[in-house]
Design a protein around this motif. Structure first.
Motif, PDB file in Angstrom:
ATOM      1  N   TRP A 347       0.830  -1.204   0.000  1.00  0.00           N
ATOM      2  CA  TRP A 347       0.000   0.000   0.000  1.00  0.00           C
ATOM      3  C   TRP A 347       0.867   1.259   0.000  1.00  0.00           C
ATOM      4  O   TRP A 347       0.521   2.262  -0.625  1.00  0.00           O
ATOM      5  N   PHE A 348       2.011   1.205   0.669  1.00  0.00           N
ATOM      6  CA  PHE A 348       2.894   2.364   0.598  1.00  0.00           C
ATOM      7  C   PHE A 348       3.373   2.605  -0.834  1.00  0.00           C
ATOM      8  O   PHE A 348       3.534   3.748  -1.260  1.00  0.00           O
ATOM      9  N   ASP A 349       3.579   1.518  -1.592  1.00  0.00           N
ATOM     10  CA  ASP A 349       3.969   1.688  -3.007  1.00  0.00           C
ATOM     11  C   ASP A 349       2.885   2.476  -3.758  1.00  0.00           C
ATOM     12  O   ASP A 349       3.175   3.391  -4.531  1.00  0.00           O
ATOM     13  N   VAL A 350       1.642   2.083  -3.518  1.00  0.00           N
ATOM     14  CA  VAL A 350       0.530   2.740  -4.225  1.00  0.00           C
ATOM     15  C   VAL A 350       0.410   4.204  -3.797  1.00  0.00           C
ATOM     16  O   VAL A 350       0.302   5.118  -4.630  1.00  0.00           O
ATOM     17  N   LEU A 351       0.461   4.425  -2.487  1.00  0.00           N
ATOM     18  CA  LEU A 351       0.302   5.796  -1.980  1.00  0.00           C
ATOM     19  C   LEU A 351       1.458   6.677  -2.471  1.00  0.00           C
ATOM     20  O   LEU A 351       1.262   7.843  -2.820  1.00  0.00           O
ATOM     21  N   ALA A 352       2.656   6.091  -2.501  1.00  0.00           N
ATOM     22  CA  ALA A 352       3.825   6.856  -2.946  1.00  0.00           C
ATOM     23  C   ALA A 352       3.698   7.225  -4.420  1.00  0.00           C
ATOM     24  O   ALA A 352       4.095   8.314  -4.840  1.00  0.00           O
ATOM     25  N   MET A 392      11.387  15.220   4.548  1.00  0.00           N
ATOM     26  CA  MET A 392      11.193  14.624   3.220  1.00  0.00           C
ATOM     27  C   MET A 392      12.547  14.143   2.687  1.00  0.00           C
ATOM     28  O   MET A 392      13.505  14.910   2.677  1.00  0.00           O
ATOM     29  N   PRO A 393      12.644  12.885   2.282  1.00  0.00           N
ATOM     30  CA  PRO A 393      13.915  12.463   1.681  1.00  0.00           C
ATOM     31  C   PRO A 393      14.145  13.235   0.391  1.00  0.00           C
ATOM     32  O   PRO A 393      13.201  13.439  -0.375  1.00  0.00           O
ATOM     33  N   ASN A 394      15.333  13.671   0.186  1.00  0.00           N
ATOM     34  CA  ASN A 394      15.580  14.477  -1.013  1.00  0.00           C
ATOM     35  C   ASN A 394      16.557  13.812  -1.946  1.00  0.00           C
ATOM     36  O   ASN A 394      17.532  13.228  -1.529  1.00  0.00           O
ATOM     37  N   MET A 395      16.240  13.903  -3.218  1.00  0.00           N
ATOM     38  CA  MET A 395      17.172  13.412  -4.226  1.00  0.00           C
ATOM     39  C   MET A 395      17.991  14.612  -4.676  1.00  0.00           C
ATOM     40  O   MET A 395      17.473  15.716  -4.726  1.00  0.00           O
ATOM     41  N   PRO A 396      19.238  14.386  -5.046  1.00  0.00           N
ATOM     42  CA  PRO A 396      20.027  15.523  -5.496  1.00  0.00           C
ATOM     43  C   PRO A 396      19.339  16.200  -6.679  1.00  0.00           C
ATOM     44  O   PRO A 396      18.994  15.529  -7.652  1.00  0.00           O
ATOM     45  N   GLY A 397      19.094  17.477  -6.549  1.00  0.00           N
ATOM     46  CA  GLY A 397      18.538  18.264  -7.662  1.00  0.00           C
ATOM     47  C   GLY A 397      17.077  18.022  -7.950  1.00  0.00           C
ATOM     48  O   GLY A 397      16.550  18.463  -8.960  1.00  0.00           O
ATOM     49  N   LYS A 402       8.932   7.802  -6.466  1.00  0.00           N
ATOM     50  CA  LYS A 402       7.957   7.014  -5.705  1.00  0.00           C
ATOM     51  C   LYS A 402       8.630   5.914  -4.895  1.00  0.00           C
ATOM     52  O   LYS A 402       8.186   5.583  -3.786  1.00  0.00           O
ATOM     53  N   HIS A 403       9.728   5.345  -5.421  1.00  0.00           N
ATOM     54  CA  HIS A 403      10.398   4.265  -4.685  1.00  0.00           C
ATOM     55  C   HIS A 403      11.027   4.799  -3.402  1.00  0.00           C
ATOM     56  O   HIS A 403      10.944   4.174  -2.346  1.00  0.00           O
ATOM     57  N   THR A 404      11.648   5.975  -3.526  1.00  0.00           N
ATOM     58  CA  THR A 404      12.259   6.575  -2.330  1.00  0.00           C
ATOM     59  C   THR A 404      11.182   6.922  -1.304  1.00  0.00           C
ATOM     60  O   THR A 404      11.347   6.685  -0.108  1.00  0.00           O
ATOM     61  N   LEU A 405      10.085   7.472  -1.793  1.00  0.00           N
ATOM     62  CA  LEU A 405       8.987   7.835  -0.878  1.00  0.00           C
ATOM     63  C   LEU A 405       8.451   6.595  -0.179  1.00  0.00           C
ATOM     64  O   LEU A 405       8.258   6.582   1.038  1.00  0.00           O
ATOM     65  N   ALA A 406       8.235   5.541  -0.974  1.00  0.00           N
ATOM     66  CA  ALA A 406       7.645   4.329  -0.411  1.00  0.00           C
ATOM     67  C   ALA A 406       8.585   3.714   0.621  1.00  0.00           C
ATOM     68  O   ALA A 406       8.146   3.308   1.709  1.00  0.00           O
ATOM     69  N   SER A 407       9.876   3.658   0.316  1.00  0.00           N
ATOM     70  CA  SER A 407      10.739   2.995   1.297  1.00  0.00           C
ATOM     71  C   SER A 407      10.932   3.866   2.528  1.00  0.00           C
ATOM     72  O   SER A 407      10.992   3.361   3.650  1.00  0.00           O
ATOM     73  N   ALA A 408      10.953   5.208   2.355  1.00  0.00           N
ATOM     74  CA  ALA A 408      11.051   6.083   3.534  1.00  0.00           C
ATOM     75  C   ALA A 408       9.821   5.895   4.425  1.00  0.00           C
ATOM     76  O   ALA A 408       9.920   5.788   5.650  1.00  0.00           O
ATOM     77  N   ALA A 409       8.663   5.823   3.786  1.00  0.00           N
ATOM     78  CA  ALA A 409       7.420   5.671   4.550  1.00  0.00           C
ATOM     79  C   ALA A 409       7.407   4.333   5.284  1.00  0.00           C
ATOM     80  O   ALA A 409       7.022   4.254   6.459  1.00  0.00           O
TER      81      ALA A 409
END
Ligand code: TTP
Ligand code: CA
Ligand code: CA
Length: 574
Positions: A347-352, A392-397, A402-409
């Motif tokens: 579900w985090f994958d979907v929400l992300a 919020m996890p940040n990517m350079p630039g 969505k993958h970063t968001l999902a795994s952080a969540a």
């Protein structure tokens, strides 16, 4: 109203409330090119959430089950809201649906309302372009309040004094609530009638440029304007003047008044029933039968006074607050109770996926990024969501994917939520605490008003273009270099695509205007998006002086757009 009542309305303001008619249905009619007289409803899973007016006439109502609706009206077109699946993002495109599949879809997908949010942003663009100086408050996905007081004052000051005031009153396709005609010697009536004129102009612009009909209420406060917009739906507007409040409240179902829809309304209904015995449904003015001492003992003196004000059509002159950007974005899903981390992770994958898409659109529209990521959850023993926040996890630039968001969540959930969350019945992901990004170079699309944004709101709809353009024009912060490069990109691009044959006799600046007025609107949209992309990639540079003086060029385009807009609005009234 009790003649001895000391409450006095301040009726010096002119407030509009505009509400779109069967909003989700209109978005789907436009997207799928379905004629407006076909009965159509929008469903989410098995229930209807929006019903168009032809379907209403055939007995279809909101919250009806899809199957029941089909049985009632067999030619009803059912369109499902967009959904996001567990494995992939957003491929379900709506259209007539197979009702049988939906209950299982619900287990693996979530509804996504992005297309309606984008349509809403288009409407806001049109409004900002039409009335750049008036405060506009987005009140929901399909309604706004607008304070047009200063505009009315201005238009009144320009009124031709040789014409009798009565000639200015009405004649603008409005419905006047109540029995008494407007009074030309009442300053309030005159102001409201000018408000009605502006309201029909705005509704005309929304219809012409977005192809949506809307209804409006015109009054001297927000409360009454909102009641007005619902009074004569669809596609009409209602003027509520002072002196009609008692009759208005004696017709309005109690639970329909703003703030009375929920628990407070329930409590007031129960109280009313102690003091009046009626077989017909309760209306707002039935509250006048409750002794004020009883109201005070039940709700406390302050709340009781506030309730009585509302019942008398007074809202403390609540201001129209310029508000349209959300402070936070939430993607959430409810599901069957689970303590399985694999399901939670899915579900985090979907929400992300949803949050990523919305953050991207928001970045394009408002040039801002969220700094906080929130995870919310609800266990089946609770009726409320709990939230845990993290930077919020940040990517350079750029923004996190969505993958970063999902795994952080998922990490937040595993480390900070599991002790309270299981068995879990609901999850949410929130992006909040937005920060403006440093000014980026303006895209070429931003030089053209919202007329470019029509048909089939795309995920990358340049919805904010008109408004930003105006703000920037007002600020005058575009450099000649930017103008030149952008104009250049468009001219070059249209030449390359050979979308139209340009007229050699025209000057280059006229040519650009010509391109934009002759290419059909869908082509314009694609053209501008592509040209904008080209520009952003900065692949092309040439000596811009050879094209034209760019500020003249952009001004010429703007004027042409302006005059065609005036024409279309005039057509609307003819
Ligand atoms: P509304 O403005 O309440 O309704 P509407 O625009 O469909 O119809 P009307 O012409 O009577 O104004 O809601 C706007 C949209 O919000 C609606 O099209 C669908 C969505 N919505 C829901 O999803 N669930 C709801 O319970 C309600 C009330 C609205
Ligand atoms: Ca509506
Ligand atoms: Ca509404």
């Amino acid at each position: 109203m009790d003649p001895g009542d000391p409450r006095k309305a301040n009726n010096e303001r002119v407030i509009l409330h505009i509400d779109l008619d069967c909003f989700y249905c209109q978005v789907e009619h436009r997207r799928l090119d379905i004629p407006r007289d076909i009965p159509l409803a929008v469903q989410q899973w098995d229930g209807l959430i929006a019903v168009n007016y032809p379907a209403r006439a055939r007995g279809i109502t909101r919250h009806m089950r899809a199957k029941e609706a089909k049985n009632t009206c067999n030619d009803l077109v059912l369109v499902h809201v967009e959904t996001i699946g567990v494995d992939e993002f957003s491929t379900e495109d709506g259209g007539a649906v197979n009702i049988q599949t939906l209950s299982s879809d619900r287990l693996s997908k979530k509804a996504c309302l992005e297309r309606y949010r984008l349509a809403n942003a288009e409407i806001l663009d049109v409004l900002h372009a039409e009335i750049p100086t008036c405060p506009i408050e987005k009140a929901s996905i399909d309604e706004v309040y607008i304070d047009v007081t200063t505009l009315v004052d201005k238009e009144l000051s320009l009124k031709d004094p040789s014409i009798d005031g009565a000639d200015y009153l009405f004649g603008w396709g409005s419905v006047l609530y109540g029995e008494h005609p407007l009074n030309p010697s009442s300053p309030c009536d005159v102001r409201l009638s000018y408000g009605a004129m502006i309201a029909s102009r705005l509704r005309g612009a929304i219809q012409t440029r977005c192809h949506f009909t809307s209804s409006a209420g015109i009054s001297y406060n927000k409360l009454l304007a909102k009641i007005g917009s619902a009074k004569n739906k669809p596609n009409q507007q209602t003027l509520i003047r002072p002196g009609v409040v008692e009759s208005l409240m004696s017709e309005l179902p109690l639970r329909k008044l703003k703030n009375f829809g929920g628990k407070l309304g329930e409590e007031l209904e129960s109280l009313c029933k102690l003091y009046i015995n009626k077989s017909t449904p309760l209306v707002v003015c039935d509250i006048w039968n409750i002794p004020s001492t009883k109201l005070q003992s039940k709700f406390g003196p302050e709340r009781a006074a506030w309730i009585l004000d509302l019942v008398h059509g007074l809202d403390g002159d609540a201001e129209v607050v310029q508000k349209e950007r959300t402070k936070s974005m939430l993607a959430a899903k409810s599901f069957a109770a689970t303590s399985d981390l694999k399901i939670i992770s899915k579900w985090f994958d979907v929400l992300a996926s949803e949050l990523e898409s919305r953050m991207k659109t928001d970045l394009e529209m408002y040039n801002r990024r969220p700094r906080t990521l929130g995870v919310s959850f609800r266990s089946n023993s609770s009726s409320q969501d709990r939230t845990r926040q993290s930077p919020m996890p940040n990517m350079p630039g750029g923004q996190p994917c969505k993958h970063t968001l999902a795994s952080a969540a998922f990490e937040i959930f595993k480390s900070r939520c599991t002790s309270e969350a299981f068995p879990c019945v609901r999850l949410g992901l929130t992006a909040s605490d937005f920060q403006n990004c440093p000014d980026k170079k303006l895209s070429i699309a931003r030089f053209f008003p919202a007329t470019n944004v029509v048909h089939g709101a795309s995920r990358k709809s340049p919805t904010e273009t008109g408004r930003k353009q105006q703000q920037e024009q007002q600020r005058g912060n575009r450099t000649p270099q930017e103008l030149n490069t952008q104009t250049h990109a468009l001219v070059e691009y249209t030449e390359r695509k050979k979308v139209i044959t340009s007229t050699p006799s025209l000057g280059a600046h006229e040519e650009v205007g010509n391109i934009l007025s002759e290419v059909d609107i869908e082509q314009q949209r694609i053209l501008l998006q592509e040209a904008s992309m080209l520009h952003r990639m900065q692949k092309r540079t040439r000596d811009t002086d050879t094209i034209c003086d760019s500020s003249t060029c952009v001004e010429s385009v703007r004027k042409k757009k302006e005059s065609s807009r005036k024409k279309t609005i005039a057509q609307y009234f003819s």
